[in-house]
Design an enzyme around this catalytic site. Structure first.
Site, PDB file in Angstrom:
ATOM      1  N   TYR A  75       0.805  -1.230   0.000  1.00 28.73           N
ATOM      2  CA  TYR A  75       0.000   0.000   0.000  1.00 28.73           C
ATOM      3  C   TYR A  75       0.837   1.280   0.000  1.00 28.73           C
ATOM      4  O   TYR A  75       0.302   2.369  -0.155  1.00 28.73           O
ATOM      5  CB  TYR A  75      -0.950   0.023   1.199  1.00 28.73           C
ATOM      6  CG  TYR A  75      -1.935  -1.117   1.180  1.00 28.73           C
ATOM      7  CD1 TYR A  75      -2.958  -1.165   0.251  1.00 28.73           C
ATOM      8  CD2 TYR A  75      -1.818  -2.169   2.089  1.00 28.73           C
ATOM      9  CE1 TYR A  75      -3.863  -2.216   0.228  1.00 28.73           C
ATOM     10  CE2 TYR A  75      -2.714  -3.227   2.070  1.00 28.73           C
ATOM     11  CZ  TYR A  75      -3.740  -3.241   1.142  1.00 28.73           C
ATOM     12  OH  TYR A  75      -4.627  -4.281   1.117  1.00 28.73           O
TER      13      TYR A  75
ATOM     14  N   HIS B 147      -4.734   5.877  -1.767  1.00 33.05           N
ATOM     15  CA  HIS B 147      -5.500   5.667  -0.540  1.00 33.05           C
ATOM     16  C   HIS B 147      -4.657   5.938   0.711  1.00 33.05           C
ATOM     17  O   HIS B 147      -5.191   6.137   1.793  1.00 33.05           O
ATOM     18  CB  HIS B 147      -6.027   4.234  -0.523  1.00 33.05           C
ATOM     19  CG  HIS B 147      -7.417   4.071   0.015  1.00 33.05           C
ATOM     20  ND1 HIS B 147      -8.377   5.057  -0.011  1.00 33.05           N
ATOM     21  CD2 HIS B 147      -8.021   2.988   0.597  1.00 33.05           C
ATOM     22  CE1 HIS B 147      -9.499   4.601   0.520  1.00 33.05           C
ATOM     23  NE2 HIS B 147      -9.309   3.355   0.895  1.00 33.05           N
TER      24      HIS B 147
ATOM     25  N   TYR C 201      -6.139  -1.129   9.378  1.00 36.10           N
ATOM     26  CA  TYR C 201      -6.577  -1.038   7.989  1.00 36.10           C
ATOM     27  C   TYR C 201      -7.716  -0.025   7.901  1.00 36.10           C
ATOM     28  O   TYR C 201      -8.404   0.253   8.869  1.00 36.10           O
ATOM     29  CB  TYR C 201      -6.961  -2.393   7.367  1.00 36.10           C
ATOM     30  CG  TYR C 201      -5.755  -3.277   7.159  1.00 36.10           C
ATOM     31  CD1 TYR C 201      -4.939  -3.115   6.049  1.00 36.10           C
ATOM     32  CD2 TYR C 201      -5.417  -4.242   8.093  1.00 36.10           C
ATOM     33  CE1 TYR C 201      -3.821  -3.907   5.857  1.00 36.10           C
ATOM     34  CE2 TYR C 201      -4.289  -5.038   7.911  1.00 36.10           C
ATOM     35  CZ  TYR C 201      -3.490  -4.853   6.789  1.00 36.10           C
ATOM     36  OH  TYR C 201      -2.376  -5.627   6.617  1.00 36.10           O
TER      37      TYR C 201
ATOM     38  N   ASN D  84     -10.756   0.218   6.746  1.00 31.61           N
ATOM     39  CA  ASN D  84     -12.161  -0.030   7.065  1.00 31.61           C
ATOM     40  C   ASN D  84     -12.458  -0.108   8.557  1.00 31.61           C
ATOM     41  O   ASN D  84     -13.622  -0.089   8.953  1.00 31.61           O
ATOM     42  CB  ASN D  84     -12.644  -1.308   6.385  1.00 31.61           C
ATOM     43  CG  ASN D  84     -12.622  -1.191   4.877  1.00 31.61           C
ATOM     44  OD1 ASN D  84     -12.325  -0.141   4.314  1.00 31.61           O
ATOM     45  ND2 ASN D  84     -12.924  -2.281   4.211  1.00 31.61           N
TER      46      ASN D  84
ATOM     47  N   ASP E 108      -7.893  10.766   1.737  1.00 28.73           N
ATOM     48  CA  ASP E 108      -7.935  10.905   0.275  1.00 28.73           C
ATOM     49  C   ASP E 108      -9.384  11.159  -0.141  1.00 28.73           C
ATOM     50  O   ASP E 108     -10.314  10.722   0.525  1.00 28.73           O
ATOM     51  CB  ASP E 108      -7.398   9.644  -0.400  1.00 28.73           C
ATOM     52  CG  ASP E 108      -8.183   8.394  -0.041  1.00 28.73           C
ATOM     53  OD1 ASP E 108      -8.818   7.826  -0.938  1.00 28.73           O
ATOM     54  OD2 ASP E 108      -8.174   7.980   1.137  1.00 28.73           O
TER      55      ASP E 108
ATOM     56  N   ASN F  81     -14.662   4.551   3.307  1.00 24.87           N
ATOM     57  CA  ASN F  81     -14.782   3.543   4.359  1.00 24.87           C
ATOM     58  C   ASN F  81     -14.070   3.910   5.654  1.00 24.87           C
ATOM     59  O   ASN F  81     -14.531   3.555   6.740  1.00 24.87           O
ATOM     60  CB  ASN F  81     -14.292   2.185   3.862  1.00 24.87           C
ATOM     61  CG  ASN F  81     -15.231   1.600   2.831  1.00 24.87           C
ATOM     62  OD1 ASN F  81     -16.430   1.872   2.844  1.00 24.87           O
ATOM     63  ND2 ASN F  81     -14.699   0.794   1.931  1.00 24.87           N
TER      64      ASN F  81
END
Length: 186
Positions: A15, A20, A64, A66, A91, A112
């Site tokens: 990532y 993101h 993470y 979410n 973002d 999310n």
């Protein structure tokens, strides 16, 4: 006075440098510029830095995207920081690349990470600094786009944009959200 600055992103090498994870990138630049460093804490990497007499607690959740709300809720309670002293770095697909907009509150707009914060922390009464990543992707490819890396031309622009975001965070901590919005939201 102390503040909680939350950079949203996902942990893991896959990532790093993705759209993101721009919240993590901004948090990294803020902490490095104030000569701090992150340590592994409960549910997040945590750094404590100072700017003009204000204490900034900067976190990068390890939950993470979410489940970001779990980390935000924990650190707000642990540090006894009121929602009005929380700023989330996020973002935003609805803004063109590099457009920065601070808002005092608002909906998750389908993000999310923000949804999780709303659900776990009980509302939308926290500031957010939205970093535009654009929406230049084919229909049905949103996930690939946000989890993809910035292209060559976008990468050239990022240092200036991230530095502007850092200036906005420092302004938030020193003169407040309303005046920061007046100065920077153009």
């Amino acid at each position: 006075m102390k503040f909680l600055i939350v950079g949203l992103g996902n942990i893991g090498a896959e990532y790093v440098g993705t759209r993101h994870n721009i919240g993590f990138d901004i948090a990294d630049e803020l902490v490095a510029g104030l000569e701090g460093s992150f340590e592994h804490g409960r549910l997040a990497y945590h750094a404590e830095v100072s700017h003009k007499g204000k204490k900034l607690h900067v976190i990068k959740p390890t939950t993470y995207m979410n489940l970001s709300g779990k980390a935000v809720n924990y650190w707000m309670k642990e540090l006894k920081i009121a929602p009005e002293n929380v700023l989330v770095l996020v973002d935003d697909l609805a803004l063109p690349l590099g457009k920065l907009r601070m808002k005092l509150q608002g909906s998750s707009a389908g993000h999310n990470g923000l949804k999780s914060i709303e659900e776990v922390c009980g509302g939308q009464n926290y500031a957010r600094l939205r970093f535009g990543i654009g929406d230049d992707f084919p229909k049905g490819r949103q996930a690939e786009f946000v989890l993809g890396a910035f292209d060559k031309n976008e990468k050239k622009e990022l240092p200036v944009l991230i530095n502007r975001a850092v200036s906005m965070i420092k302004s938030f901590a020193t003169i407040g959200a309303a005046q920061t919005m007046t100065l920077f939201n153009k």
